[in-house]
Design a protein around this motif. Structure first.
Motif, PDB file in Angstrom:
ATOM      1  N   PRO A  29      -8.077  11.330   5.520  1.00 28.99           N
ATOM      2  CA  PRO A  29      -7.236  11.396   6.726  1.00 28.99           C
ATOM      3  C   PRO A  29      -7.682  10.416   7.819  1.00 28.99           C
ATOM      4  O   PRO A  29      -6.839   9.784   8.465  1.00 28.99           O
ATOM      5  N   ASP A  30      -8.994  10.282   8.001  1.00 28.17           N
ATOM      6  CA  ASP A  30      -9.502   9.351   9.010  1.00 28.17           C
ATOM      7  C   ASP A  30      -9.165   7.905   8.651  1.00 28.17           C
ATOM      8  O   ASP A  30      -8.787   7.107   9.511  1.00 28.17           O
ATOM      9  N   LEU A  31      -9.318   7.571   7.382  1.00 24.23           N
ATOM     10  CA  LEU A  31      -8.979   6.226   6.907  1.00 24.23           C
ATOM     11  C   LEU A  31      -7.516   5.914   7.182  1.00 24.23           C
ATOM     12  O   LEU A  31      -7.170   4.865   7.726  1.00 24.23           O
ATOM     13  N   ASP A  41       1.268  -0.905   7.048  1.00 24.77           N
ATOM     14  CA  ASP A  41       2.222   0.008   6.414  1.00 24.77           C
ATOM     15  C   ASP A  41       1.854   0.380   4.985  1.00 24.77           C
ATOM     16  O   ASP A  41       2.578   1.120   4.323  1.00 24.77           O
ATOM     17  N   SER A  42       0.710  -0.128   4.484  1.00 28.30           N
ATOM     18  CA  SER A  42       0.269   0.203   3.135  1.00 28.30           C
ATOM     19  C   SER A  42      -1.239  -0.007   3.031  1.00 28.30           C
ATOM     20  O   SER A  42      -1.825  -0.767   3.806  1.00 28.30           O
ATOM     21  N   VAL A  43      -1.840   0.659   2.046  1.00 30.04           N
ATOM     22  CA  VAL A  43      -3.274   0.518   1.795  1.00 30.04           C
ATOM     23  C   VAL A  43      -3.557   1.050   0.396  1.00 30.04           C
ATOM     24  O   VAL A  43      -2.864   1.943  -0.086  1.00 30.04           O
ATOM     25  N   ALA A  44      -4.576   0.481  -0.252  1.00 30.32           N
ATOM     26  CA  ALA A  44      -4.990   0.956  -1.571  1.00 30.32           C
ATOM     27  C   ALA A  44      -6.270   1.766  -1.449  1.00 30.32           C
ATOM     28  O   ALA A  44      -7.111   1.493  -0.593  1.00 30.32           O
ATOM     29  N   LEU A  45      -6.406   2.739  -2.322  1.00 35.40           N
ATOM     30  CA  LEU A  45      -7.647   3.502  -2.443  1.00 35.40           C
ATOM     31  C   LEU A  45      -8.251   3.152  -3.792  1.00 35.40           C
ATOM     32  O   LEU A  45      -7.633   3.382  -4.832  1.00 35.40           O
ATOM     33  N   THR A  46      -9.441   2.557  -3.784  1.00 35.81           N
ATOM     34  CA  THR A  46     -10.088   2.102  -5.021  1.00 35.81           C
ATOM     35  C   THR A  46     -11.542   2.573  -5.044  1.00 35.81           C
ATOM     36  O   THR A  46     -12.468   1.765  -4.974  1.00 35.81           O
ATOM     37  N   ASP A  47     -11.735   3.863  -5.137  1.00 35.43           N
ATOM     38  CA  ASP A  47     -13.086   4.398  -5.170  1.00 35.43           C
ATOM     39  C   ASP A  47     -13.805   3.969  -6.437  1.00 35.43           C
ATOM     40  O   ASP A  47     -13.184   3.661  -7.456  1.00 35.43           O
ATOM     41  N   PHE A  57      -4.945  11.380  -1.095  1.00 31.86           N
ATOM     42  CA  PHE A  57      -4.580  10.086  -0.515  1.00 31.86           C
ATOM     43  C   PHE A  57      -3.061   9.900  -0.518  1.00 31.86           C
ATOM     44  O   PHE A  57      -2.464   9.520   0.492  1.00 31.86           O
ATOM     45  N   TYR A  58      -2.436  10.159  -1.653  1.00 31.50           N
ATOM     46  CA  TYR A  58      -0.991   9.997  -1.785  1.00 31.50           C
ATOM     47  C   TYR A  58      -0.247  10.882  -0.783  1.00 31.50           C
ATOM     48  O   TYR A  58       0.621  10.415  -0.038  1.00 31.50           O
ATOM     49  N   LYS A  59      -0.595  12.163  -0.747  1.00 32.67           N
ATOM     50  CA  LYS A  59       0.098  13.106   0.139  1.00 32.67           C
ATOM     51  C   LYS A  59      -0.112  12.758   1.612  1.00 32.67           C
ATOM     52  O   LYS A  59       0.833  12.776   2.408  1.00 32.67           O
ATOM     53  N   GLU A  60      -1.355  12.457   1.985  1.00 30.48           N
ATOM     54  CA  GLU A  60      -1.662  12.145   3.383  1.00 30.48           C
ATOM     55  C   GLU A  60      -1.017  10.830   3.820  1.00 30.48           C
ATOM     56  O   GLU A  60      -0.554  10.708   4.960  1.00 30.48           O
ATOM     57  N   ALA A  61      -0.974   9.858   2.949  1.00 33.54           N
ATOM     58  CA  ALA A  61      -0.347   8.576   3.285  1.00 33.54           C
ATOM     59  C   ALA A  61       1.158   8.762   3.494  1.00 33.54           C
ATOM     60  O   ALA A  61       1.728   8.231   4.457  1.00 33.54           O
ATOM     61  N   ILE A  66       2.898   5.711   5.360  1.00 34.93           N
ATOM     62  CA  ILE A  66       2.124   4.598   4.805  1.00 34.93           C
ATOM     63  C   ILE A  66       2.324   4.580   3.297  1.00 34.93           C
ATOM     64  O   ILE A  66       2.279   5.622   2.642  1.00 34.93           O
ATOM     65  N   LYS A  67       2.537   3.385   2.745  1.00 31.88           N
ATOM     66  CA  LYS A  67       2.695   3.267   1.292  1.00 31.88           C
ATOM     67  C   LYS A  67       1.316   3.370   0.635  1.00 31.88           C
ATOM     68  O   LYS A  67       0.462   2.517   0.852  1.00 31.88           O
ATOM     69  N   PRO A  68       1.098   4.408  -0.191  1.00 32.01           N
ATOM     70  CA  PRO A  68      -0.189   4.544  -0.869  1.00 32.01           C
ATOM     71  C   PRO A  68      -0.208   3.722  -2.153  1.00 32.01           C
ATOM     72  O   PRO A  68       0.733   3.758  -2.941  1.00 32.01           O
TER      73      PRO A  68
END
Length: 137
Positions: A29-31, A41-47, A57-61, A66-68
């Motif tokens: 959520p902070d990210l 308007d978009s960001v990737a999550l690549t842990d 990530f998908y739900k919060e974006a 924001i496009k997840p």
């Protein structure tokens, strides 16, 4: 936090969250709040090696408009993911994989699962064979 600015035509395609143990700091959520504050308007999550945060990530974006982009920074075995002997991965490398659509997401989940179940040796590893045998979308 940064000052609110105009929309930035930029998308981070390599971002870690607190699910990247010892490598990522922000909670999802902070990210996403920070991404929104910057006007992106978009960001990737690549842990690293895991997809624990993908659903959150998908739900919060989506809540924030924001496009997840779901992905993973995988550990690639230099030889086979099935080989397990001392120092085998001294020449290993990382690769960013991003899901283009639902099928891509499912493929990514399968590869990360395989990395944990059969490729795990200090880290969850994939290899070229797994990449070649995963359906292309």
């Amino acid at each position: 936090m940064a000052e609110k600015t105009a929309k930035i035509p930029f998308t981070h395609l390599h971002t870690h969250s607190h699910y990247s143990l010892l490598d990522g700091l922000p909670k999802i959520p902070d990210l996403l709040d920070y991404v929104k504050e910057l006007g992106m308007d978009s960001v990737a999550l690549t842990d690293h090696g895991v997809m624990y945060g993908a659903v959150e990530f998908y739900k919060e974006a989506k809540k924030r408009g924001i496009k997840p982009i779901i992905g993973c920074e995988v550990y690639v075995a230099y030889e086979s993911r099935l080989d397990k002997r001392p120092n085998i991965d001294s020449k290993s490398y990382h690769m960013i994989l991003l899901a283009k659509n639902q099928q891509g997401y499912q493929n990514l989940v399968k590869m990360v699962t395989e990395a944990h179940l059969n490729g795990y040796y200090y880290k969850p590893r994939i290899d070229e064979e797994l990449l070649e045998n995963t359906p292309k979308v």
